[in-house]
Write a protein that holds these residues in place. Structure first.
Motif, PDB file in Angstrom:
ATOM      1  N   SER A  85       7.988  10.224   9.221  1.00  0.00           N
ATOM      2  CA  SER A  85       8.245   8.836   8.814  1.00  0.00           C
ATOM      3  C   SER A  85       8.254   7.941  10.048  1.00  0.00           C
ATOM      4  O   SER A  85       8.794   8.301  11.101  1.00  0.00           O
ATOM      5  N   MET A  94       8.089   3.578  11.509  1.00  0.00           N
ATOM      6  CA  MET A  94       8.077   2.145  11.224  1.00  0.00           C
ATOM      7  C   MET A  94       7.365   1.444  12.375  1.00  0.00           C
ATOM      8  O   MET A  94       7.479   1.829  13.536  1.00  0.00           O
ATOM      9  N   CYS A 138       9.270  -2.598   3.066  1.00  0.00           N
ATOM     10  CA  CYS A 138       8.988  -1.382   2.311  1.00  0.00           C
ATOM     11  C   CYS A 138       7.879  -1.632   1.296  1.00  0.00           C
ATOM     12  O   CYS A 138       8.106  -2.231   0.241  1.00  0.00           O
ATOM     13  N   LEU A 152       1.637   4.483  -0.643  1.00  0.00           N
ATOM     14  CA  LEU A 152       2.123   3.220  -0.091  1.00  0.00           C
ATOM     15  C   LEU A 152       0.983   2.225   0.117  1.00  0.00           C
ATOM     16  O   LEU A 152      -0.048   2.578   0.680  1.00  0.00           O
ATOM     17  N   LEU A 196       7.832  -0.103   7.229  1.00  0.00           N
ATOM     18  CA  LEU A 196       8.328   1.273   7.089  1.00  0.00           C
ATOM     19  C   LEU A 196       7.379   2.138   6.265  1.00  0.00           C
ATOM     20  O   LEU A 196       7.092   1.840   5.113  1.00  0.00           O
ATOM     21  N   TYR A 244       7.707   5.193   4.624  1.00  0.00           N
ATOM     22  CA  TYR A 244       8.697   6.176   4.181  1.00  0.00           C
ATOM     23  C   TYR A 244       8.010   7.307   3.415  1.00  0.00           C
ATOM     24  O   TYR A 244       6.869   7.193   2.972  1.00  0.00           O
ATOM     25  N   GLN A 303      13.534   9.154   0.439  1.00  0.00           N
ATOM     26  CA  GLN A 303      13.273   7.723   0.610  1.00  0.00           C
ATOM     27  C   GLN A 303      14.522   6.976   1.087  1.00  0.00           C
ATOM     28  O   GLN A 303      14.443   6.103   1.964  1.00  0.00           O
ATOM     29  N   ILE A 322      15.087   4.865   4.738  1.00  0.00           N
ATOM     30  CA  ILE A 322      15.462   3.466   4.931  1.00  0.00           C
ATOM     31  C   ILE A 322      16.822   3.359   5.606  1.00  0.00           C
ATOM     32  O   ILE A 322      17.040   2.464   6.434  1.00  0.00           O
ATOM     33  N   GLY A 343      11.132  -5.399  -0.211  1.00  0.00           N
ATOM     34  CA  GLY A 343      10.366  -4.314  -0.807  1.00  0.00           C
ATOM     35  C   GLY A 343       9.555  -4.798  -1.992  1.00  0.00           C
ATOM     36  O   GLY A 343       9.958  -5.732  -2.693  1.00  0.00           O
ATOM     37  N   GLY A 375       9.050  -0.148  -3.670  1.00  0.00           N
ATOM     38  CA  GLY A 375       9.766  -0.548  -2.455  1.00  0.00           C
ATOM     39  C   GLY A 375      10.886  -1.512  -2.757  1.00  0.00           C
ATOM     40  O   GLY A 375      11.901  -1.542  -2.053  1.00  0.00           O
TER      41      GLY A 375
END
Length: 325
Positions: A73, A75, A91, A99, A122, A124, A136, A140, A165, A169
């Motif tokens: 993961s 960011m 998100c 995603l 992010l 995730y 998830q 976060i 999000g 998200g």
């Protein structure tokens, strides 16, 4: 030339596709996915080392955490020249299965960078890589922890860290706000957290909210909960039933003609927030559908909804400043 983030996205998708191809049509075994993730991790490191700087970098969430060494993961931080100290964790959606990193991730970062906000897009973990809850929420919460603990390095105010999000998200950032004080997933991993895991504000755009059979987005629910689809878990992750008195100020946007996530999701979330006296705004549109992100597309040109959310965010920033004085 493609932006660096698009290059990384393209490479990531290529290697996931390649791993499926070499599975010869059979179910992708865990080894193949791990190999793909390892290759992608190397690519992330290589590309992030090239054109990125102190104002733009890739931050690997679980680097140095032994129990999470197989988790990649990440960011993507972007700090504008006119940074004002606010930070936003972004998100993207994708039904908790994949995603939409470009239109809901990097386009969003560009918008808020223009306002002086330092952003963190992010990536995730999702079901496409074999991850379900609590992966998830772990991601976060870890992102919030790292942003706050490294506030000086990132040039941000740890008291002005929000989350936005889209779709699934939106469910994730709502969870981050609602579960921050009751479900510390990082503590369960043996991580000593010395900062608050509660975002200071939440923005949920055409969000997945409920796990109820009649209005749930079934794909998101399956991707989040996996095989354990008990009534107790459906209830627990129906966010309209989980809003605490400590929920952060929340902005919601939804379109009545949304063909993917029923409008009722947002209406129930707004009603729950109002019942708990949480500062909130519900931006409603008759048409617009789903998945437009923050692209300069037809919906944005017609509604200028970005101006509404920007005005709301500026009001939140002003309130934070008045509290600190």
């Amino acid at each position: 030339a493609l932006p660096i983030y698009k290059k990384i996205e393209s490479l990531y998708r290529f290697h996931i596709t390649a791993s499926r191809f070499f599975a010869n049509g059979k179910k992708i075994i865990k080894t193949n996915m791990c190999r793909a993730r390892t290759v992608c991790t190397v690519l992330f490191i290589v590309f992030s080392a090239l054109p990125l700087s102190a104002s733009r970098r890739a931050v690997f969430l679980w680097q140095g955490v032994r129990s999470m060494k197989n988790c990649d993961s990440v960011m993507f931080m972007s700090r504008p020249e006119n940074a004002n100290g606010a930070a936003l964790i972004i998100c993207p959606g994708g039904s908790y299965h994949h995603l939409g990193m470009y239109n809901e991730g990097h386009c969003t970062a560009k918008r808020f960078n223009a306002l002086g906000v330092t952003t963190f897009v992010l990536r995730y973990r999702v079901a496409q890589g074999g991850s379900h809850h609590p992966a998830q929420l772990e991601d976060i919460q870890r992102a919030i922890q790292l942003v706050r603990e490294n506030a000086d390095d990132y040039g941000i105010d740890p008291g002005r860290v929000g989350a936005i999000g889209f779709s699934a998200g939106g469910h994730l950032v709502t969870m981050a706000g609602a579960f921050a004080e009751r479900d510390n997933e990082l503590a369960k991993l043996g991580i000593d957290v010395k900062v608050s895991l509660r975002p200071d504000f939440v923005m949920a755009i055409y969000p997945v909210v409920s796990m109820r059979d009649d209005i749930a987005n079934k794909w998101s629910r399956k991707s989040l909960l996996g095989k354990n689809m008990s009534e107790e878990r459906k209830e627990r992750f129906s966010m309209e039933k989980q809003i605490p008195p400590t929920m952060p100020p929340t902005y919601i946007l939804a379109c009545r003609d949304d063909p993917v996530v029923k409008f009722e999701n947002s209406r129930l979330l707004y009603a729950s927030l109002k019942a708990k006296n949480i500062p909130c705004r519900f931006a409603q549109y008759e048409t617009g559908g789903h998945g437009f992100g923050m692209l300069e597309g037809a919906f944005m040109k017609e509604t200028h909804w970005n101006e509404d959310i920007e005005a709301w965010l500026k009001d939140r920033m002003a309130s934070f400043e008045s509290i600190s004085q």
